[in-house]
Design an enzyme around this catalytic site. Sequence first.
Site, PDB file in Angstrom:
ATOM      1  N   PRO A  25      -2.419   5.264 -11.270  1.00 35.35           N
ATOM      2  CA  PRO A  25      -2.060   4.009 -10.589  1.00 35.35           C
ATOM      3  C   PRO A  25      -3.318   3.293 -10.114  1.00 35.35           C
ATOM      4  O   PRO A  25      -4.185   3.895  -9.489  1.00 35.35           O
ATOM      5  CB  PRO A  25      -1.215   4.484  -9.401  1.00 35.35           C
ATOM      6  CG  PRO A  25      -1.623   5.907  -9.189  1.00 35.35           C
ATOM      7  CD  PRO A  25      -1.993   6.454 -10.523  1.00 35.35           C
ATOM      8  N   GLN A 103       4.995   3.675  -8.866  1.00 35.11           N
ATOM      9  CA  GLN A 103       4.415   4.206  -7.625  1.00 35.11           C
ATOM     10  C   GLN A 103       4.884   3.346  -6.449  1.00 35.11           C
ATOM     11  O   GLN A 103       4.615   2.149  -6.403  1.00 35.11           O
ATOM     12  CB  GLN A 103       2.892   4.232  -7.665  1.00 35.11           C
ATOM     13  CG  GLN A 103       2.331   5.010  -6.473  1.00 35.11           C
ATOM     14  CD  GLN A 103       0.843   4.892  -6.315  1.00 35.11           C
ATOM     15  OE1 GLN A 103       0.334   3.810  -6.028  1.00 35.11           O
ATOM     16  NE2 GLN A 103       0.126   5.988  -6.488  1.00 35.11           N
ATOM     17  N   HIS A 178       3.688   7.241  -2.787  1.00 36.16           N
ATOM     18  CA  HIS A 178       2.250   7.159  -2.496  1.00 36.16           C
ATOM     19  C   HIS A 178       1.993   7.734  -1.105  1.00 36.16           C
ATOM     20  O   HIS A 178       2.203   7.084  -0.091  1.00 36.16           O
ATOM     21  CB  HIS A 178       1.788   5.701  -2.571  1.00 36.16           C
ATOM     22  CG  HIS A 178       0.303   5.546  -2.770  1.00 36.16           C
ATOM     23  ND1 HIS A 178      -0.591   6.561  -2.523  1.00 36.16           N
ATOM     24  CD2 HIS A 178      -0.444   4.486  -3.188  1.00 36.16           C
ATOM     25  CE1 HIS A 178      -1.811   6.143  -2.796  1.00 36.16           C
ATOM     26  NE2 HIS A 178      -1.751   4.890  -3.201  1.00 36.16           N
ATOM     27  N   GLY A 179       1.516   8.973  -1.099  1.00 39.01           N
ATOM     28  CA  GLY A 179       1.188   9.628   0.155  1.00 39.01           C
ATOM     29  C   GLY A 179      -0.295   9.865   0.307  1.00 39.01           C
ATOM     30  O   GLY A 179      -0.713  10.767   1.045  1.00 39.01           O
ATOM     31  N   ALA A 180      -1.105   9.051  -0.387  1.00 37.39           N
ATOM     32  CA  ALA A 180      -2.545   9.292  -0.461  1.00 37.39           C
ATOM     33  C   ALA A 180      -3.348   8.068  -0.052  1.00 37.39           C
ATOM     34  O   ALA A 180      -2.802   7.025   0.313  1.00 37.39           O
ATOM     35  CB  ALA A 180      -2.910   9.688  -1.902  1.00 37.39           C
ATOM     36  N   TYR A 183      -2.978   5.053   2.918  1.00 34.92           N
ATOM     37  CA  TYR A 183      -1.835   4.176   3.151  1.00 34.92           C
ATOM     38  C   TYR A 183      -0.860   4.850   4.132  1.00 34.92           C
ATOM     39  O   TYR A 183      -1.146   5.910   4.676  1.00 34.92           O
ATOM     40  CB  TYR A 183      -1.202   3.790   1.820  1.00 34.92           C
ATOM     41  CG  TYR A 183      -2.147   2.979   0.967  1.00 34.92           C
ATOM     42  CD1 TYR A 183      -2.528   1.686   1.342  1.00 34.92           C
ATOM     43  CD2 TYR A 183      -2.716   3.505  -0.190  1.00 34.92           C
ATOM     44  CE1 TYR A 183      -3.429   0.944   0.585  1.00 34.92           C
ATOM     45  CE2 TYR A 183      -3.618   2.764  -0.956  1.00 34.92           C
ATOM     46  CZ  TYR A 183      -3.975   1.494  -0.557  1.00 34.92           C
ATOM     47  OH  TYR A 183      -4.874   0.772  -1.297  1.00 34.92           O
ATOM     48  N   ARG A 231       1.838  11.464  -4.638  1.00 37.33           N
ATOM     49  CA  ARG A 231       0.384  11.479  -4.723  1.00 37.33           C
ATOM     50  C   ARG A 231      -0.200  11.853  -3.367  1.00 37.33           C
ATOM     51  O   ARG A 231       0.206  11.318  -2.339  1.00 37.33           O
ATOM     52  CB  ARG A 231      -0.166  10.118  -5.168  1.00 37.33           C
ATOM     53  CG  ARG A 231      -1.609  10.241  -5.698  1.00 37.33           C
ATOM     54  CD  ARG A 231      -2.160   8.915  -6.160  1.00 37.33           C
ATOM     55  NE  ARG A 231      -3.145   9.127  -7.215  1.00 37.33           N
ATOM     56  CZ  ARG A 231      -4.191   8.343  -7.435  1.00 37.33           C
ATOM     57  NH1 ARG A 231      -4.405   7.285  -6.670  1.00 37.33           N
ATOM     58  NH2 ARG A 231      -5.031   8.585  -8.418  1.00 37.33           N
TER      59      ARG A 231
END
Length: 369
Positions: A25, A103, A178-180, A183, A231
């Site tokens: 992504p 994503q 999106h856990g990276a 954010y 992620r």
Amino acid sequence: MTHHTLYSEFKLKNINLNNRYIVAPMTRISANQDGKANETMQKYYERYAKGGFSAIISEGIYLDESYSQGYENQPGLATEEHLNAWKPVVKAVQRHGSIMIAQLMHAGGQSQDNAYTNETISPSNIPPKGEQLGFYGGSGAFQTPKSMTITDIEQVTNSFVKSAVRAKKAGFNGVEIHGANGYLLDQFLTDYLNHRNDQYGGSKENRLKIFLEIIGSIREAVGSDFIVGIRISQIKVSDPDHKWAEGEKEAEYIFSELGKTSLDYIHVTDGDATSPSFGENSRTLAKAAKEFSNLPVIANGKLGNPDKAEELLKNNEADLISLGTSALANPDLPNRVRNNMELSEFDFEKILLPLAYVKDLELNMRIVQ
């Protein structure tokens, strides 16, 4: 051909991928102002499918007409209009034999442009480190976000779920949470950004709670046959040197708990996917994710060299390889490597900076993790 593992099949959920290459992504900021995907985006994603990538993960897609948007011209999955605009993009990718994963992203306090509000939200009213990214239209320090209420947290969870359902209706093969990269969800996990004293703050158990709730709620909504991944990273857009306070011990807890959920994969990103992530002689982030979660793992971070990627796979530290800048420089990289063709080097100055304000497909080459 010497890269046998890279070109072996892999079954992700119920889908057979014909090689291990995935497009990572990458923030593109080329959607319409209203968040609708467009023809430029269709051509952009389709060329990776033509180029032999078995799967493509979209840029971060915002979730709602509230606080989730992070950048101007970011695409959304917040409305039925957004859903319908994605359909031709997804079909264009799939007709070449690739799959496409959406994503889902909430920018939280790291947002630097939002058409729906001038405020940002975060677990606590602590701004991210560093400054906004000029080539995405931002400038200066990040604003101080509003500390989220329990109602805000419930609304965010609901937004992830609704966007996942829209992604399924749009034809995506799955979603990636999106856990990276600093954010919103990563802000909950980050000790210096999360000073809450309720069930979502303090201990690592509490800071991971929102992840587990969102995963469970999405799975319940989309059913068992739809790919759901996540992620995870230590590094952030606003803090590229960040490490988890408890190092490998914290990694063991995070990945073990994620492994107990209904996730289908974990996607990890690091500065270099083959380097120790927790100090000298420690595991790589990918190896930690794989050993502690027992889930399929996608590795990202300077893996454009096929020999390097092959070695990571052969060592059983990852199952799939995602490429960002190497894919930008070589949209047909899997086909090139298969045919022993030379690869182009990624040149930030050439590809990104002179082109920061143009929209032409061949020139729109901006990227951030």
